[in-house]
Design a protein around this motif. Structure first.
Motif, PDB file in Angstrom:
ATOM      1  N   PRO A 258       2.373   9.341   1.410  1.00 27.55           N
ATOM      2  CA  PRO A 258       1.627  10.060   0.227  1.00 27.55           C
ATOM      3  C   PRO A 258       0.400   9.282   0.361  1.00 27.55           C
ATOM      4  O   PRO A 258       0.000   8.055   0.893  1.00 27.55           O
ATOM      5  CB  PRO A 258       2.430   9.506  -1.112  1.00 27.55           C
ATOM      6  CG  PRO A 258       3.180   8.359  -0.662  1.00 27.55           C
ATOM      7  CD  PRO A 258       3.559   8.263   0.889  1.00 27.55           C
TER       8      PRO A 258
ATOM      9  N   TYR B 180       0.776  -1.416  -0.006  1.00 28.55           N
ATOM     10  CA  TYR B 180      -0.064   0.033  -0.016  1.00 28.55           C
ATOM     11  C   TYR B 180       0.812   1.047  -0.032  1.00 28.55           C
ATOM     12  O   TYR B 180       0.287   2.303   0.190  1.00 28.55           O
ATOM     13  CB  TYR B 180      -1.088   0.115   1.151  1.00 28.55           C
ATOM     14  CG  TYR B 180      -2.258  -0.827   0.965  1.00 28.55           C
ATOM     15  CD1 TYR B 180      -3.231  -0.563   0.229  1.00 28.55           C
ATOM     16  CD2 TYR B 180      -2.064  -2.249   1.526  1.00 28.55           C
ATOM     17  CE1 TYR B 180      -4.503  -1.353   0.038  1.00 28.55           C
ATOM     18  CE2 TYR B 180      -3.058  -3.051   1.363  1.00 28.55           C
ATOM     19  CZ  TYR B 180      -4.362  -2.624   0.822  1.00 28.55           C
ATOM     20  OH  TYR B 180      -5.400  -3.303   0.560  1.00 28.55           O
ATOM     21  N   GLY B 181       2.341   0.996  -0.070  1.00 30.71           N
ATOM     22  CA  GLY B 181       2.777   2.408  -0.212  1.00 30.71           C
ATOM     23  C   GLY B 181       3.308   3.195   1.081  1.00 30.71           C
ATOM     24  O   GLY B 181       3.470   4.272   0.787  1.00 30.71           O
TER      25      GLY B 181
ATOM     26  N   SER C  43       4.782  11.005  -7.837  1.00 35.08           N
ATOM     27  CA  SER C  43       3.382  11.255  -8.798  1.00 35.08           C
ATOM     28  C   SER C  43       2.510  12.299  -7.981  1.00 35.08           C
ATOM     29  O   SER C  43       1.747  12.968  -8.559  1.00 35.08           O
ATOM     30  CB  SER C  43       2.690  10.085  -8.713  1.00 35.08           C
ATOM     31  OG  SER C  43       2.005   9.625  -7.379  1.00 35.08           O
ATOM     32  N   MET C  44       2.784  12.354  -6.541  1.00 38.86           N
ATOM     33  CA  MET C  44       2.010  13.544  -5.919  1.00 38.86           C
ATOM     34  C   MET C  44       2.348  14.997  -6.194  1.00 38.86           C
ATOM     35  O   MET C  44       1.776  15.952  -6.449  1.00 38.86           O
ATOM     36  CB  MET C  44       1.917  13.222  -4.438  1.00 38.86           C
ATOM     37  CG  MET C  44       1.119  14.143  -3.759  1.00 38.86           C
ATOM     38  SD  MET C  44       1.081  14.269  -1.926  1.00 38.86           S
ATOM     39  CE  MET C  44       3.001  14.506  -1.530  1.00 38.86           C
TER      40      MET C  44
ATOM     41  N   LEU D 182      -2.985   7.359  -1.271  1.00 38.82           N
ATOM     42  CA  LEU D 182      -3.261   6.180  -2.152  1.00 38.82           C
ATOM     43  C   LEU D 182      -4.077   6.564  -3.402  1.00 38.82           C
ATOM     44  O   LEU D 182      -4.936   7.702  -3.323  1.00 38.82           O
ATOM     45  CB  LEU D 182      -3.972   5.211  -1.646  1.00 38.82           C
ATOM     46  CG  LEU D 182      -3.152   4.502  -0.828  1.00 38.82           C
ATOM     47  CD1 LEU D 182      -4.101   3.275  -0.161  1.00 38.82           C
ATOM     48  CD2 LEU D 182      -2.133   3.349  -1.532  1.00 38.82           C
ATOM     49  N   PRO D 183      -3.926   6.129  -4.528  1.00 38.73           N
ATOM     50  CA  PRO D 183      -4.713   6.134  -5.590  1.00 38.73           C
ATOM     51  C   PRO D 183      -6.215   6.019  -5.202  1.00 38.73           C
ATOM     52  O   PRO D 183      -6.382   5.225  -4.406  1.00 38.73           O
ATOM     53  CB  PRO D 183      -4.222   5.181  -6.689  1.00 38.73           C
ATOM     54  CG  PRO D 183      -2.833   5.063  -6.488  1.00 38.73           C
ATOM     55  CD  PRO D 183      -2.823   5.163  -4.824  1.00 38.73           C
TER      56      PRO D 183
ATOM     57  N   ARG E 288       7.390   1.813  -3.434  1.00 33.33           N
ATOM     58  CA  ARG E 288       6.173   2.333  -4.101  1.00 33.33           C
ATOM     59  C   ARG E 288       5.610   3.479  -3.145  1.00 33.33           C
ATOM     60  O   ARG E 288       5.171   4.424  -3.714  1.00 33.33           O
ATOM     61  CB  ARG E 288       4.927   1.153  -3.816  1.00 33.33           C
ATOM     62  CG  ARG E 288       3.827   1.566  -4.082  1.00 33.33           C
ATOM     63  CD  ARG E 288       2.987   0.144  -4.690  1.00 33.33           C
ATOM     64  NE  ARG E 288       2.008   0.922  -5.641  1.00 33.33           N
ATOM     65  CZ  ARG E 288       0.638   1.118  -5.174  1.00 33.33           C
ATOM     66  NH1 ARG E 288       0.355   0.870  -3.867  1.00 33.33           N
ATOM     67  NH2 ARG E 288      -0.112   1.369  -6.085  1.00 33.33           N
ATOM     68  N   ARG E 289       6.086   3.684  -1.893  1.00 30.60           N
ATOM     69  CA  ARG E 289       5.950   4.914  -1.400  1.00 30.60           C
ATOM     70  C   ARG E 289       6.740   6.232  -2.068  1.00 30.60           C
ATOM     71  O   ARG E 289       6.419   7.151  -2.145  1.00 30.60           O
ATOM     72  CB  ARG E 289       6.656   4.898   0.059  1.00 30.60           C
ATOM     73  CG  ARG E 289       6.109   6.197   0.992  1.00 30.60           C
ATOM     74  CD  ARG E 289       7.015   6.073   2.229  1.00 30.60           C
ATOM     75  NE  ARG E 289       8.558   6.300   2.003  1.00 30.60           N
ATOM     76  CZ  ARG E 289       9.060   7.504   2.051  1.00 30.60           C
ATOM     77  NH1 ARG E 289       8.217   8.433   2.059  1.00 30.60           N
ATOM     78  NH2 ARG E 289      10.264   7.521   1.560  1.00 30.60           N
TER      79      ARG E 289
ATOM     80  N   GLU F 215      -7.510   2.349  -5.298  1.00 23.39           N
ATOM     81  CA  GLU F 215      -6.882   1.322  -4.238  1.00 23.39           C
ATOM     82  C   GLU F 215      -7.485   1.847  -2.793  1.00 23.39           C
ATOM     83  O   GLU F 215      -7.653   0.900  -1.951  1.00 23.39           O
ATOM     84  CB  GLU F 215      -5.240   1.391  -4.104  1.00 23.39           C
ATOM     85  CG  GLU F 215      -4.844   0.917  -5.360  1.00 23.39           C
ATOM     86  CD  GLU F 215      -3.079   0.870  -5.566  1.00 23.39           C
ATOM     87  OE1 GLU F 215      -2.776   1.278  -4.358  1.00 23.39           O
ATOM     88  OE2 GLU F 215      -2.445   0.608  -6.307  1.00 23.39           O
TER      89      GLU F 215
ATOM     90  N   GLU G 255       7.367   6.076  -5.084  1.00 20.79           N
ATOM     91  CA  GLU G 255       6.785   6.337  -6.403  1.00 20.79           C
ATOM     92  C   GLU G 255       5.386   7.220  -6.397  1.00 20.79           C
ATOM     93  O   GLU G 255       5.080   8.090  -7.095  1.00 20.79           O
ATOM     94  CB  GLU G 255       6.433   4.900  -6.959  1.00 20.79           C
ATOM     95  CG  GLU G 255       7.628   4.135  -7.617  1.00 20.79           C
ATOM     96  CD  GLU G 255       7.520   2.889  -8.050  1.00 20.79           C
ATOM     97  OE1 GLU G 255       6.177   2.646  -7.856  1.00 20.79           O
ATOM     98  OE2 GLU G 255       8.228   2.187  -8.611  1.00 20.79           O
ATOM     99  N   LEU G 256       4.685   6.974  -5.322  1.00 19.82           N
ATOM    100  CA  LEU G 256       3.570   7.646  -5.065  1.00 19.82           C
ATOM    101  C   LEU G 256       3.683   9.069  -4.645  1.00 19.82           C
ATOM    102  O   LEU G 256       2.778  10.028  -5.046  1.00 19.82           O
ATOM    103  CB  LEU G 256       2.643   6.854  -3.963  1.00 19.82           C
ATOM    104  CG  LEU G 256       2.009   5.461  -4.207  1.00 19.82           C
ATOM    105  CD1 LEU G 256       1.374   4.884  -2.872  1.00 19.82           C
ATOM    106  CD2 LEU G 256       0.951   5.810  -5.296  1.00 19.82           C
TER     107      LEU G 256
END
Length: 342
Positions: A204, A97-98, A110-111, A206-207, A103-104, A210, A106-107
């Motif tokens: 960050p 879940y970042g 993107s933010m 989540l999308p 993945r954290r 998700e 990457e999120l």
């Protein structure tokens, strides 16, 4: 010495069949994870990582040792998570879940892309402004908003293992140790160090897709059932043979009664919906929700609670205030009747 190292580089320490076996085992254990988001995220991460190093033409001997050790560690992590050990299972969920790991980042990246200028006027203003970490530079507004809200959340401070960043601005002193003005290079380095520490600490959002799945799993709107694992082949019992007894005594010591040695690092739990809801709530309370304030137009951050809050109000029909707030036995019975319906 150089010829020996070159010979070691030519002879790979692990065969292709061993790497293939580890890849299959990782994908198999990832398919058994009890969370739908974790199954997809871990599968993609495993495939991308193996493809990345498969396409790389030359990898040195020590790097192969590190990659093999990391792959065996992740395999053990997935196995313990599927067996019901809480710490490995929560670690896998946080990675999926970042909340930690690649993945954290990457999120978070993107933010920050949302602050990129969209027209030529904003581009000209950006070019005319100060460079990154220079005098007059300011971090993106969403960074300060999210950092200030994250520092006031008790659940984040308790569950986040990183050291919190309390300062909302770079701590630039007015003078140095000699009483002189701090040089420009030092001020730029202080801004860079502060900004990197903030990015290393922030969580960050989540999308939306998700986040909707996570909230649906907690509320029960998204159906969930435990994954069925393929039965393992029975292992040959060699403990009663002479060689097996000697091997057991040499590795585990003389036979003894029941001890807690197997559970010194935790104990396996039966994975049920109740157990998963506890873990999902621990993940949900460290996921920020970004909203746009209608009155000010600025972003606003909200957080979920660790436990569901009790209902402090009862809904009643219009015009029944006299029965609710009146004196007598009738009002008490009416309140109990309304509470029973809730």
């Amino acid at each position: 010495m150089l010829s020996k190292l070159a010979h070691m580089n030519r002879r790979l320490p692990y065969s292709n069949s061993e790497w293939r076996s580890i890849l299959r085992s990782l994908l198999r254990e990832a398919s058994y994870l009890p969370d739908p988001i974790a199954r997809g995220a871990c599968h993609n991460q495993i495939v991308q990582r193996f493809r990345r190093y498969y396409d790389e033409p030359r990898i040195d001997y020590m790097r192969l040792r590190e990659l093999h050790k990391k792959a065996r560690y992740n395999l053990s992590l997935f196995q313990r998570a599927n067996e019901g050990y809480l710490q490995p299972l929560e670690k896998v969920l946080r990675t999926a879940y970042g909340r930690r790991g690649r993945r954290r980042r990457e999120l978070l990246a993107s933010m920050l892309v949302a602050d990129v200028p969209q027209d030529s006027t904003m581009v000209e203003e950006l070019l005319a402004g100060p460079g990154q970490f220079e005098e007059g530079w300011r971090p993106p507004g969403i960074i300060n908003t999210l950092l200030a809200s994250q520092n006031t959340n008790a659940a984040v401070l308790q569950l986040r293992s990183k050291r919190p960043v309390r300062r909302l601005e770079p701590p630039i002193p007015k003078t140095n140790a000699w009483g002189r003005k701090v040089p420009l290079v030092r001020r730029r380095n202080i801004r860079r160090e502060w900004y990197n520490s903030v990015l290393n600490y922030l969580l960050p959002p989540l999308p939306p897709a998700e986040l909707q799945v996570l909230e649906g799993l907690i509320s029960g709107k998204v159906p969930w059932k435990p994954t069925k694992r393929r039965s393992r082949p029975p292992s040959p019992n060699t403990e009663h043979s002479k060689g097996g007894m000697i091997r057991t005594v040499l590795t585990a010591g003389p036979p003894k009664g029941e001890t807690f040695r197997l559970y010194e690092n935790g104990r396996p739990h039966r994975i049920t919906r109740r157990l998963m809801c506890r873990l999902w709530r621990r993940i949900s309370c460290i996921v920020p929700r970004l909203h746009r304030d209608d009155s000010t137009g600025k972003p606003r951050v909200t957080w979920d609670a660790t436990r569901p809050r009790p209902t402090l109000a009862l809904y009643a029909k219009e015009g029944s205030s006299r029965e609710l707030f009146g004196n007598g036995e009738g009002s008490r019975k009416h309140i109990l009747k309304v509470a029973a319906k809730r």
